[in-house]
Design a protein around this motif. Structure first.
Motif, PDB file in Angstrom:
ATOM      1  N   ARG A  45       0.728  -1.176  -0.079  1.00 18.78           N
ATOM      2  CA  ARG A  45      -0.076  -0.087  -0.063  1.00 18.78           C
ATOM      3  C   ARG A  45       0.919   1.395   0.003  1.00 18.78           C
ATOM      4  NH1 ARG A  45      -4.694  -1.826   4.188  1.00 18.78           N
ATOM      5  NH2 ARG A  45      -5.174  -3.903   3.214  1.00 18.78           N
ATOM      6  N   PHE A  46       1.627   1.465  -1.089  1.00 21.45           N
ATOM      7  CA  PHE A  46       2.360   2.482  -1.176  1.00 21.45           C
ATOM      8  C   PHE A  46       1.533   4.113  -1.403  1.00 21.45           C
ATOM      9  CE2 PHE A  46       5.119  -0.901  -3.150  1.00 21.45           C
ATOM     10  CZ  PHE A  46       6.063  -0.928  -2.120  1.00 21.45           C
ATOM     11  N   GLY A  47       0.280   3.953  -1.620  1.00 19.54           N
ATOM     12  CA  GLY A  47      -0.446   4.830  -1.892  1.00 19.54           C
ATOM     13  C   GLY A  47      -0.508   5.834  -0.652  1.00 19.54           C
ATOM     14  N   ARG A  48      -0.483   5.142   0.483  1.00 19.90           N
ATOM     15  CA  ARG A  48      -0.667   5.922   1.562  1.00 19.90           C
ATOM     16  C   ARG A  48       0.471   6.686   2.091  1.00 19.90           C
ATOM     17  NH1 ARG A  48      -2.096   1.012   5.477  1.00 19.90           N
ATOM     18  NH2 ARG A  48      -0.002   0.268   4.652  1.00 19.90           N
ATOM     19  N   LEU A  49       1.651   6.026   1.692  1.00 18.19           N
ATOM     20  CA  LEU A  49       2.964   6.846   1.943  1.00 18.19           C
ATOM     21  C   LEU A  49       2.844   8.126   0.853  1.00 18.19           C
ATOM     22  CD1 LEU A  49       5.227   3.955   2.555  1.00 18.19           C
ATOM     23  CD2 LEU A  49       4.659   5.517   4.252  1.00 18.19           C
ATOM     24  N   THR A  50       2.644   7.854  -0.290  1.00 17.36           N
ATOM     25  CA  THR A  50       2.835   8.744  -1.318  1.00 17.36           C
ATOM     26  C   THR A  50       1.953   9.933  -0.881  1.00 17.36           C
ATOM     27  OG1 THR A  50       1.637   7.831  -2.699  1.00 17.36           O
ATOM     28  CG2 THR A  50       3.804   7.575  -2.994  1.00 17.36           C
ATOM     29  N   SER A  51       0.558   9.506  -0.404  1.00 17.25           N
ATOM     30  CA  SER A  51      -0.338  10.859  -0.058  1.00 17.25           C
ATOM     31  C   SER A  51       0.387  11.595   1.079  1.00 17.25           C
ATOM     32  CB  SER A  51      -1.717  10.105   0.458  1.00 17.25           C
ATOM     33  OG  SER A  51      -2.058   9.504  -0.627  1.00 17.25           O
ATOM     34  N   PHE A  52       0.821  10.937   1.894  1.00 20.17           N
ATOM     35  CA  PHE A  52       1.194  11.762   3.370  1.00 20.17           C
ATOM     36  C   PHE A  52       2.418  12.543   2.906  1.00 20.17           C
ATOM     37  CE2 PHE A  52       2.935  11.587   7.770  1.00 20.17           C
ATOM     38  CZ  PHE A  52       2.054  12.815   8.158  1.00 20.17           C
ATOM     39  N   PHE A  53       3.348  11.888   2.098  1.00 18.72           N
ATOM     40  CA  PHE A  53       4.856  12.432   2.118  1.00 18.72           C
ATOM     41  C   PHE A  53       4.879  12.953   0.450  1.00 18.72           C
ATOM     42  CE2 PHE A  53       5.519   9.612   5.576  1.00 18.72           C
ATOM     43  CZ  PHE A  53       6.025  10.625   6.534  1.00 18.72           C
ATOM     44  N   ASP A  54       3.995  13.725   0.118  1.00 16.92           N
ATOM     45  CA  ASP A  54       3.718  14.231  -1.218  1.00 16.92           C
ATOM     46  C   ASP A  54       4.978  14.500  -1.892  1.00 16.92           C
ATOM     47  OD1 ASP A  54       3.648  16.395   0.135  1.00 16.92           O
ATOM     48  OD2 ASP A  54       2.020  17.025  -1.111  1.00 16.92           O
ATOM     49  N   THR A  60      10.960   6.281  -5.531  1.00 22.32           N
ATOM     50  CA  THR A  60      11.926   6.500  -4.391  1.00 22.32           C
ATOM     51  C   THR A  60      11.539   5.430  -3.224  1.00 22.32           C
ATOM     52  OG1 THR A  60      12.763   8.667  -4.829  1.00 22.32           O
ATOM     53  CG2 THR A  60      13.190   7.953  -2.626  1.00 22.32           C
ATOM     54  N   ILE A  61      10.105   5.699  -2.745  1.00 21.61           N
ATOM     55  CA  ILE A  61       9.454   5.144  -1.685  1.00 21.61           C
ATOM     56  C   ILE A  61       9.678   3.493  -1.930  1.00 21.61           C
ATOM     57  CG2 ILE A  61       7.488   4.618  -0.340  1.00 21.61           C
ATOM     58  CD1 ILE A  61       6.746   7.461  -0.720  1.00 21.61           C
ATOM     59  N   ARG A  62       9.094   3.138  -3.062  1.00 25.87           N
ATOM     60  CA  ARG A  62       9.272   1.656  -3.580  1.00 25.87           C
ATOM     61  C   ARG A  62      10.794   1.257  -3.122  1.00 25.87           C
ATOM     62  NH1 ARG A  62       6.115   3.442  -7.826  1.00 25.87           N
ATOM     63  NH2 ARG A  62       3.525   2.992  -7.451  1.00 25.87           N
ATOM     64  N   ALA A  63      11.724   1.788  -3.829  1.00 23.81           N
ATOM     65  CA  ALA A  63      13.015   1.392  -3.765  1.00 23.81           C
ATOM     66  C   ALA A  63      13.555   1.467  -2.228  1.00 23.81           C
ATOM     67  CB  ALA A  63      13.796   2.263  -4.552  1.00 23.81           C
ATOM     68  N   VAL A  64      13.339   2.343  -1.436  1.00 26.22           N
ATOM     69  CA  VAL A  64      13.637   2.176  -0.195  1.00 26.22           C
ATOM     70  C   VAL A  64      13.097   1.133   0.468  1.00 26.22           C
ATOM     71  CG1 VAL A  64      13.422   3.251   1.873  1.00 26.22           C
ATOM     72  CG2 VAL A  64      14.065   4.652   0.061  1.00 26.22           C
ATOM     73  N   LEU A  65      11.909   0.750   0.368  1.00 29.76           N
ATOM     74  CA  LEU A  65      11.033  -0.469   0.990  1.00 29.76           C
ATOM     75  C   LEU A  65      11.611  -1.650   0.481  1.00 29.76           C
ATOM     76  CD1 LEU A  65       7.442   0.849   1.530  1.00 29.76           C
ATOM     77  CD2 LEU A  65       9.505   1.183   3.169  1.00 29.76           C
ATOM     78  N   LYS A  66      11.727  -1.650  -0.911  1.00 28.54           N
ATOM     79  CA  LYS A  66      12.279  -2.943  -1.365  1.00 28.54           C
ATOM     80  C   LYS A  66      13.670  -3.619  -0.970  1.00 28.54           C
ATOM     81  CE  LYS A  66      13.304  -5.272  -5.989  1.00 28.54           C
ATOM     82  NZ  LYS A  66      13.371  -4.865  -7.171  1.00 28.54           N
ATOM     83  N   ASN A  67      14.510  -2.398  -0.857  1.00 33.41           N
ATOM     84  CA  ASN A  67      15.742  -2.771  -0.345  1.00 33.41           C
ATOM     85  C   ASN A  67      15.757  -3.134   1.152  1.00 33.41           C
ATOM     86  OD1 ASN A  67      17.039  -2.157  -2.949  1.00 33.41           O
ATOM     87  ND2 ASN A  67      17.303   0.062  -2.445  1.00 33.41           N
ATOM     88  N   TYR A  68      14.918  -2.284   1.933  1.00 32.25           N
ATOM     89  CA  TYR A  68      14.953  -2.705   3.318  1.00 32.25           C
ATOM     90  C   TYR A  68      14.403  -3.867   3.739  1.00 32.25           C
ATOM     91  CZ  TYR A  68      15.299  -1.631   8.251  1.00 32.25           C
ATOM     92  OH  TYR A  68      15.468  -1.537   9.606  1.00 32.25           O
ATOM     93  N   TYR A  69      13.278  -4.435   2.852  1.00 36.93           N
ATOM     94  CA  TYR A  69      12.738  -5.598   2.991  1.00 36.93           C
ATOM     95  C   TYR A  69      13.890  -6.777   2.808  1.00 36.93           C
ATOM     96  CZ  TYR A  69       9.810  -9.878   2.477  1.00 36.93           C
ATOM     97  OH  TYR A  69       9.363 -10.979   2.434  1.00 36.93           O
ATOM     98  N   ALA A  70      14.731  -6.412   2.099  1.00 41.61           N
ATOM     99  CA  ALA A  70      15.830  -7.485   1.638  1.00 41.61           C
ATOM    100  C   ALA A  70      16.831  -7.592   2.636  1.00 41.61           C
ATOM    101  CB  ALA A  70      16.662  -7.041   0.267  1.00 41.61           C
ATOM    102  N   GLU A  71      16.969  -6.315   3.410  1.00 43.53           N
ATOM    103  CA  GLU A  71      18.110  -6.195   4.553  1.00 43.53           C
ATOM    104  C   GLU A  71      17.391  -6.886   5.646  1.00 43.53           C
ATOM    105  OE1 GLU A  71      21.184  -5.382   7.000  1.00 43.53           O
ATOM    106  OE2 GLU A  71      20.954  -5.599   4.702  1.00 43.53           O
TER     107      GLU A  71
END
Length: 277
Positions: A45-54, A60-71
């Motif tokens: 649910r990336f839409g919730r993050l993009t709405s709050f941090f427009d 960028t949000i997708r990349a950060v979360l994808k990388n952090y999930y891997a970590e």
């Protein structure tokens, strides 16, 4: 199954260190007696993050979360947990999991932060992890923080459509000890002349409505000497005649008693009149 102590921390996304605004995006949980270390991270649910941090790009949000999930998965694998609550190997992995948990949740600067470590009792760490994720990420995020982000986005879109958004800038005010950021501050010759702050007051509990209203009332009163006199709160609250509505009206009365203009954020004409007056 016997109840046991678990430790957990809330994973938070905080892209702007200067405003200290954050959104809960996951949970990491440790059951030390079992050597159990696992996590859940919001990856859909990336839409919730993009709405709050427009101001942050969705890519960028997708990349950060994808990388952090891997970590997080890498750390979980090091702990030796296989997803069933049992250690992957026969030798003791308790100390390893506990060490990794506290190293992971140690406070440090960055976009991804953690809450303080919290404690609970449970018979099933996996179910508890799901329960905590549902409570702190899927439920709370979708209420006040999420709705206020949407409200702010609605106001920004309205200003942009009428070509008056350029008059309003995000601006922070502080007295050296306390500070706050307002998303819409009208400037004239680079001096603030009006503040427009969308506020969501439709929380599911009357106490939370009053708490959120009081937070912004305190902010205005604390920074009164630094803020422009013209302050407008664009509010949205519950429509039903319930205790929530009563709390909403009480919060509105307190705003007006402090010389804050209050308008209905859902009524475009009323909002525009307040902005352009």
């Amino acid at each position: 199954m016997r109840r046991q102590a678990i430790s957990y921390a809330i994973i938070r996304f905080r892209p702007h260190a200067e405003t200290e605004e954050f959104a809960n995006i996951g949970i990491v949980l440790l059951a030390p007696q079992m050597g159990y270390l696992d996590f859940r991270l919001e990856t859909k649910r990336f839409g919730r993050l993009t709405s709050f941090f427009d101001s942050v790009e969705a890519t960028t949000i997708r990349a950060v979360l994808k990388n952090y999930y891997a970590e997080l998965k890498r750390i979980k694998d090091i702990a030796g947990h296989n997803g069933s609550g049992q250690a992957r190997f026969e030798f003791e992995l308790t100390d390893n999991a506990e060490h990794l948990f506290y190293a992971l949740t140690k406070d440090r600067e960055g976009i991804i932060r953690f809450s303080e470590v919290r404690f609970a009792m449970t018979e099933d760490p996996k179910n508890k992890l799901d329960e905590l994720f549902d409570h702190y990420v899927r439920r709370n995020f979708a209420s006040s923080i999420y709705h206020e982000g949407l409200l702010e986005r609605h106001v920004r879109t309205m200003l942009k459509l009428r070509d008056i958004d350029r008059n309003f800038k995000r601006r922070s005010f502080g007295d050296g000890v306390y500070s706050a950021t307002f998303p819409f501050v009208e400037l004239a010759d680079d001096k603030p002349v009006k503040i427009l702050k969308p506020i969501y007051l439709g929380q599911d509990d009357p106490s939370r409505i009053l708490d959120h209203g009081n937070k912004w009332l305190f902010t205005v009163n604390r920074l009164k000497q630094l803020l422009p006199r013209d302050i407008v709160f664009a509010v949205e609250g519950p429509a039903d005649q319930s205790l929530r509505r009563r709390a909403f009206k009480e919060a509105i009365d307190q705003f007006r008693a402090s010389d804050i203009q209050v308008v209905d954020a859902t009524k475009e004409r009323e909002l525009l009149d307040a902005v352009q007056s």
